[in-house]
Design a protein around this motif. Structure first.
Motif, mmCIF file in Angstrom:
data_model
loop_
_atom_site.group_PDB
_atom_site.id
_atom_site.type_symbol
_atom_site.label_atom_id
_atom_site.label_comp_id
_atom_site.label_asym_id
_atom_site.label_seq_id
_atom_site.Cartn_x
_atom_site.Cartn_y
_atom_site.Cartn_z
ATOM 1 N N ASP A 28 -4.722 6.224 4.586
ATOM 2 C CA ASP A 28 -4.941 6.276 6.039
ATOM 3 C C ASP A 28 -5.785 5.112 6.552
ATOM 4 O OD1 ASP A 28 -3.415 8.566 6.331
ATOM 5 O OD2 ASP A 28 -5.134 9.873 5.923
ATOM 6 N N SER A 29 -5.796 3.999 5.824
ATOM 7 C CA SER A 29 -6.481 2.810 6.317
ATOM 8 C C SER A 29 -5.451 1.714 6.556
ATOM 9 C CB SER A 29 -7.549 2.341 5.322
ATOM 10 O OG SER A 29 -6.947 1.979 4.105
ATOM 11 N N SER A 30 -5.798 0.748 7.386
ATOM 12 C CA SER A 30 -4.862 -0.321 7.710
ATOM 13 C C SER A 30 -4.910 -1.402 6.639
ATOM 14 C CB SER A 30 -5.183 -0.918 9.076
ATOM 15 O OG SER A 30 -6.469 -1.496 9.053
ATOM 16 N N TYR A 31 -3.817 -2.150 6.533
ATOM 17 C CA TYR A 31 -3.690 -3.202 5.536
ATOM 18 C C TYR A 31 -2.880 -4.324 6.151
ATOM 19 C CZ TYR A 31 -2.933 -5.374 0.986
ATOM 20 O OH TYR A 31 -2.915 -6.253 -0.066
ATOM 21 N N THR A 32 -3.349 -5.560 6.023
ATOM 22 C CA THR A 32 -2.626 -6.703 6.561
ATOM 23 C C THR A 32 -2.205 -7.628 5.434
ATOM 24 O OG1 THR A 32 -4.653 -7.960 6.915
ATOM 25 C CG2 THR A 32 -3.858 -6.644 8.753
ATOM 26 N N ILE A 52 -1.667 2.358 4.890
ATOM 27 C CA ILE A 52 -1.475 3.002 3.598
ATOM 28 C C ILE A 52 -1.292 4.497 3.848
ATOM 29 C CG2 ILE A 52 -2.481 3.484 1.344
ATOM 30 C CD1 ILE A 52 -1.880 0.578 1.673
ATOM 31 N N LEU A 53 -0.134 5.036 3.469
ATOM 32 C CA LEU A 53 0.129 6.457 3.662
ATOM 33 C C LEU A 53 -0.438 7.293 2.523
ATOM 34 C CD1 LEU A 53 3.799 6.370 4.970
ATOM 35 C CD2 LEU A 53 1.706 6.549 6.290
ATOM 36 N N GLU A 54 -0.171 6.877 1.281
ATOM 37 C CA GLU A 54 -0.642 7.641 0.126
ATOM 38 C C GLU A 54 -0.536 6.786 -1.126
ATOM 39 O OE1 GLU A 54 1.871 10.971 -0.735
ATOM 40 O OE2 GLU A 54 3.694 9.800 -0.495
ATOM 41 N N HIS A 55 -1.185 7.250 -2.184
ATOM 42 C CA HIS A 55 -1.040 6.663 -3.508
ATOM 43 C C HIS A 55 -0.246 7.652 -4.349
ATOM 44 C CE1 HIS A 55 -3.734 3.464 -2.478
ATOM 45 N NE2 HIS A 55 -4.711 4.301 -2.207
ATOM 46 N N ARG A 56 0.643 7.131 -5.179
ATOM 47 C CA ARG A 56 1.498 7.986 -5.979
ATOM 48 C C ARG A 56 1.802 7.318 -7.303
ATOM 49 N NH1 ARG A 56 6.146 9.285 -2.381
ATOM 50 N NH2 ARG A 56 7.029 10.065 -4.283
ATOM 51 N N ARG A 57 2.564 7.968 -8.131
ATOM 52 C CA ARG A 57 2.968 7.411 -9.407
ATOM 53 C C ARG A 57 4.483 7.349 -9.463
ATOM 54 N NH1 ARG A 57 -0.074 10.075 -14.237
ATOM 55 N NH2 ARG A 57 0.220 8.017 -15.123
ATOM 56 N N ARG A 89 2.145 3.701 -1.103
ATOM 57 C CA ARG A 89 3.179 3.777 -0.080
ATOM 58 C C ARG A 89 2.617 3.143 1.190
ATOM 59 N NH1 ARG A 89 7.241 8.600 0.362
ATOM 60 N NH2 ARG A 89 8.075 7.357 -1.320
ATOM 61 N N LEU A 90 3.254 2.046 1.630
ATOM 62 C CA LEU A 90 2.784 1.259 2.776
ATOM 63 C C LEU A 90 3.767 1.381 3.921
ATOM 64 C CD1 LEU A 90 0.766 -0.921 3.876
ATOM 65 C CD2 LEU A 90 2.340 -2.616 2.956
ATOM 66 N N MET A 91 3.274 1.814 5.081
ATOM 67 C CA MET A 91 4.091 1.927 6.300
ATOM 68 C C MET A 91 3.858 0.673 7.129
ATOM 69 S SD MET A 91 5.936 3.784 8.283
ATOM 70 C CE MET A 91 6.208 4.330 9.934
ATOM 71 N N ILE A 92 4.909 -0.078 7.441
ATOM 72 C CA ILE A 92 4.791 -1.307 8.223
ATOM 73 C C ILE A 92 4.752 -0.935 9.707
ATOM 74 C CG2 ILE A 92 5.857 -3.523 8.767
ATOM 75 C CD1 ILE A 92 4.840 -3.264 5.892
ATOM 76 N N THR A 93 3.722 -1.438 10.412
ATOM 77 C CA THR A 93 3.572 -1.115 11.830
ATOM 78 C C THR A 93 3.923 -2.273 12.745
ATOM 79 O OG1 THR A 93 1.222 -1.656 11.715
ATOM 80 C CG2 THR A 93 1.830 0.649 11.423
#
Length: 135
Positions: free
Chosen positions: A31-35, A64-69, A96-100
């Motif tokens: 739930d944090s932003s990433y550039t 960032i939506l979540e971390h997974r394996r 899992r990265l959601m592009i905004t």
């Protein structure tokens, strides 16, 4: 349809706003932003910009939506005629990265309107009259 090709996690990925991608683990809280500033190509509706190697001032913003394996991969090593066998498994850590948005010099090229992941929608077909309805 605007898109960009970016380099992240040791891979080159084609990204579009409103979609999510599973990439190698990023050490960022969910739930944090990433550039991403390593943008190789941007395809806008009017033109295509290609970097050498990166486009100056271009960034791709995401969340960032979540971390997974990932799926389990079996590694099996065997030496013939020696009775030596090793069986190991591996699961890759993914984010899992959601592009905004895709931006060049603070100008928004493409942006996700709702912030909801794009999922395959059900295709509706027009109603077809059966032989009994036509009579």
């Amino acid at each position: 349809m605007s898109y960009a090709i970016v380099e992240m996690g040791g891979q080159q990925i084609r990204v579009e706003p409103g979609r999510f991608y599973d990439i190698n683990y990023l050490g960022v809280d969910p739930d944090s932003s990433y550039t991403v500033d390593k943008v190789l190509l941007v395809n806008d509706e009017e033109e295509i910009r290609i970097g050498q190697p990166f486009i100056e001032g271009a960034i791709v913003e995401g969340k960032i939506l979540e971390h997974r394996r990932g799926r389990k991969i079996i590694v099996y090593k065997m030496r013939p005629k020696k009775k030596t066998r090793k069986k190991r498994g591996h699961r890759q850590e993914l984010s899992r990265l959601m592009i905004t948005a895709i931006k060049i010099d603070d100008k928004v090229i493409a942006e996700d309107s709702e912030g909801v992941p794009v999922v395959a929608t059900e295709i509706t077909t027009p109603a077809v009259k059966s032989a009994t309805e036509e009579e």
